[in-house]
Design an enzyme around this catalytic site. Structure first.
Site, short mmCIF file in Angstrom:
data_model
loop_
_atom_site.label_atom_id
_atom_site.label_comp_id
_atom_site.label_asym_id
_atom_site.label_seq_id
_atom_site.Cartn_x
_atom_site.Cartn_y
_atom_site.Cartn_z
N ASP A 173 0.82 -1.21 0.00
CA ASP A 173 0.00 0.00 0.00
C ASP A 173 0.86 1.27 0.00
O ASP A 173 0.47 2.29 0.56
CB ASP A 173 -0.96 0.02 1.19
CG ASP A 173 -1.79 -1.23 1.27
OD1 ASP A 173 -2.27 -1.68 0.22
OD2 ASP A 173 -1.94 -1.79 2.37
N LYS A 175 2.28 2.08 -5.24
CA LYS A 175 3.04 1.61 -6.41
C LYS A 175 2.26 1.83 -7.71
O LYS A 175 2.84 2.14 -8.73
CB LYS A 175 3.36 0.12 -6.26
CG LYS A 175 4.28 -0.18 -5.11
CD LYS A 175 4.54 -1.67 -4.96
CE LYS A 175 3.36 -2.47 -4.44
NZ LYS A 175 2.91 -2.15 -3.08
N GLY A 217 -4.00 -4.64 -4.49
CA GLY A 217 -4.98 -3.64 -4.91
C GLY A 217 -4.22 -2.40 -5.32
O GLY A 217 -3.66 -1.71 -4.48
N HIS A 218 -4.13 -2.17 -6.60
CA HIS A 218 -3.38 -1.01 -7.09
C HIS A 218 -4.37 0.04 -7.59
O HIS A 218 -5.14 -0.22 -8.50
CB HIS A 218 -2.40 -1.42 -8.19
CG HIS A 218 -1.29 -2.29 -7.66
ND1 HIS A 218 -0.45 -3.00 -8.46
CD2 HIS A 218 -0.91 -2.54 -6.39
CE1 HIS A 218 0.42 -3.65 -7.70
NE2 HIS A 218 0.15 -3.40 -6.45
N GLN A 237 2.22 -6.13 -3.03
CA GLN A 237 2.52 -6.15 -1.59
C GLN A 237 3.80 -5.33 -1.35
O GLN A 237 4.03 -4.37 -2.05
CB GLN A 237 2.65 -7.59 -1.07
CG GLN A 237 1.34 -8.36 -1.00
CD GLN A 237 0.95 -8.99 -2.32
OE1 GLN A 237 1.74 -9.66 -2.94
NE2 GLN A 237 -0.27 -8.78 -2.77
P1 IMP Z 1 -2.52 -12.85 1.96
O1 IMP Z 1 -1.57 -12.35 0.94
O2 IMP Z 1 -3.95 -12.63 1.61
O3 IMP Z 1 -2.24 -14.27 2.35
O4 IMP Z 1 -2.30 -12.01 3.33
C1 IMP Z 1 -1.08 -12.10 4.07
C2 IMP Z 1 -0.72 -10.74 4.65
O5 IMP Z 1 -0.35 -9.87 3.60
C3 IMP Z 1 -1.85 -10.04 5.40
O6 IMP Z 1 -1.28 -9.28 6.46
C4 IMP Z 1 -2.42 -9.09 4.36
O7 IMP Z 1 -3.06 -7.98 4.94
C5 IMP Z 1 -1.16 -8.69 3.64
N1 IMP Z 1 -1.39 -8.26 2.26
C6 IMP Z 1 -1.62 -9.05 1.18
N2 IMP Z 1 -1.75 -8.32 0.06
C7 IMP Z 1 -1.58 -7.05 0.43
C8 IMP Z 1 -1.57 -5.82 -0.29
O8 IMP Z 1 -1.72 -5.75 -1.51
N3 IMP Z 1 -1.36 -4.69 0.45
C9 IMP Z 1 -1.14 -4.73 1.79
N4 IMP Z 1 -1.14 -5.86 2.51
C10 IMP Z 1 -1.35 -7.01 1.84
#
Ligand code: IMP
Length: 443
Positions: free
Chosen positions: A13, A16, A40-41, A223
């Site tokens: 977040d 990017k 989520g971009h 991420q």
């Molecule tokens: P997962 O990727 O859904 O398995 O989540 C694992 C961890 O990564 C959690 O803490 C999510 O909140 C975090 N996370 C996954 N994708 C994103 C993203 O695009 N932005 C911020 N945090 C993310």
């Protein structure tokens, strides 16, 4: 000609999407290399907001080539829904959007397992996005997962049966619901195969051919560094390599053909989900950053945890990704503060650490060593020249450059593309193949 990785330097977040969108005119293709629709971009384009989850942010630029690499996990239903939304908005992608035939399929049972596991975890909840990312990657490393090229395999239903049996076994243990039958899922898969056929390709071959033809590739990380499965705050991480190294294994473009990395750093820190966060502000200051910075998840809508800028994290991200230059985002969110603390070290058991410890208990015990800078108390929204920033804002940027050891070449002063300071720095020239004039023309 440069192939460049854009990577988040914190917990995701960082903004990017905007940076990728801004730099697109200097590149011929944008490539995602890991993750799935957990990302989520947000890109603001022609007065519209687009939330992209799987499709690379470059899709909004006419003619830009886009690829989703083998390192991703792809949920066909989410991908097709995203394409439908883009099509409805007038975006055309025929012949310029490709998905790796080696990317792993993320199917509805993966999401069911992710959700049931999280519900059963209690205090140890990771706070996943509930999309099924972890279970889909588990299928890959445990070698029972299915890839996009398997969608039309003659033994598809048998392989789905084997996969469903494993997932159902664990679901039963954590109190989940019964899954659909293999025949039902096989039917769904055949439908998806039909619709996805035009864009499924051997993207490793394609991307290397594009480079052979002199095209410049921009790798769009999802991420952030601290969510990387190897280097992040394990186990509170995602299940892929979000650091720059993932750009190679996640696409089939060898490391020798990737020339540099730009890190995206938010002017303060946020994180979604559980896990250590040394500079977190749980009181009114955190609430203030959340409201002013509109820190609510693009994918899940969850409020993000907020805290001061952590330059231990910044230094770590610089090292791991080989960051040549920084894009600093959301500087304007700090405009009204009297003073701004920045973390330059961690105090753990009486010792000051300048590097991020691997041990969870040490990280949880870490107290930030803060250096407090005066705020600038002036509106920076929309400023486009570095020299027009208040002196205190420039001092803030200087401190980041000194502590991290990389130049800040872009500073975002608002959500729009044009609300960005672009500095004519040799590192930025190099990362954009000397195509900075094209970037500036579209800013
Ligand atoms: P997962 O990727 O859904 O398995 O989540 C694992 C961890 O990564 C959690 O803490 C999510 O909140 C975090 N996370 C996954 N994708 C994103 C993203 O695009 N932005 C911020 N945090 C993310």
């Amino acid at each position: 000609m440069a192939n460049t990785v854009i990577v988040g330097m914190q917990w995701g977040d960082e903004g990017k999407g905007k940076i990728v969108d801004l730099l697109c005119p200097a590149f011929d293709a944008v490539v995602r290399y890991q993750g799935g629709h957990n990302a989520g971009h947000t890109v603001k384009f022609k007065d519209r907001h687009f939330s992209l989850h799987l499709v690379p942010s470059g899709i909004l630029h006419e003619g830009m080539l886009c690829a989703l690499g083998n390192g991703m996990v792809l949920a066909p239903d989410a991908f097709l829904a995203e394409l439908a939304r883009l099509f409805e908005a007038g975006v055309r992608f025929d012949g310029r959007l490709f998905v790796s035939n080696r990317a792993h399929l993320l199917l509805p049972p993966h999401a069911a397992l992710d959700q049931a596991r999280e519900a059963a975890r209690g205090r140890e909840k990771i706070g996943t996005t509930a999309r099924g990312i972890g279970p889909a990657y588990e299928g890959k490393v445990a070698r029972y997962g299915l890839r996009l090229c398997d969608l039309s395999a003659p033994d598809l239903e048998d392989r789905l049966r084997a996969q469903l049996a494993r997932i159902q076994g664990e679901l039963n243990a954590v109190g989940g619901e019964p899954l659909p039958s293999p025949a039902f899922l096989a039917d769904q898969c055949r439908g998806w195969a039909e619709r996805l056929r035009p864009c499924i390709a051997d993207t490793a071959v394609l991307l290397n051919e594009w480079i052979d033809a002199g095209k410049c590739l921009l790798f769009e990380g999802a991420q952030g560094t601290l969510l990387d499965v190897d280097f992040g705050t394990f186990p509170f991480v995602t299940s892929s390599n979000s650091t720059a190294g993932g750009a190679s294994t996640g696409t089939g473009v060898p490391p020798t053909r990737i020339h540099g990395a730009m890190g995206v750093l938010k002017a303060y820190t946020t994180r979604v989900g559980g896990g250590p966060f040394p500079t977190e502000l749980t009181g009114a200051e955190g609430e203030y950053l959340r409201e002013r910075g509109n820190e609510f998840g693009t994918t899940t809508g969850r409020p993000r945890r907020c805290g001061w800028l952590d330059l231990v994290v910044g230094r770590y991200a610089k090292m791991l990704n080989g960051i040549d230059a920084i894009a600093l985002t959301k500087l304007d969110v700090l405009d009204t503060l009297d003073e701004i603390p920045v973390c330059v070290g961690y105090r753990v058991r009486g010792e000051v650490l300048r590097h991020l410890p691997a041990e969870r208990h040490l990280l949880e015990a870490a107290e930030p060593v803060l250096e407090t800078l005066p705020g600038w108390k002036a509106n920076t929204v929309g400023i486009v020249e570095h020299g027009d920033l208040p002196q205190a804002a420039r001092d803030y940027i200087d401190l980041i450059e000194q502590e991290v050891g990389a130049p800040v070449v872009l500073t975002s002063t608002g959500p729009r593309r044009e609300e960005t300071i672009v500095r004519d720095h040799p590192a930025l020239q190099r990362l954009t193949s000397q195509r900075l004039p094209q970037v500036l023309a579209q800013r």
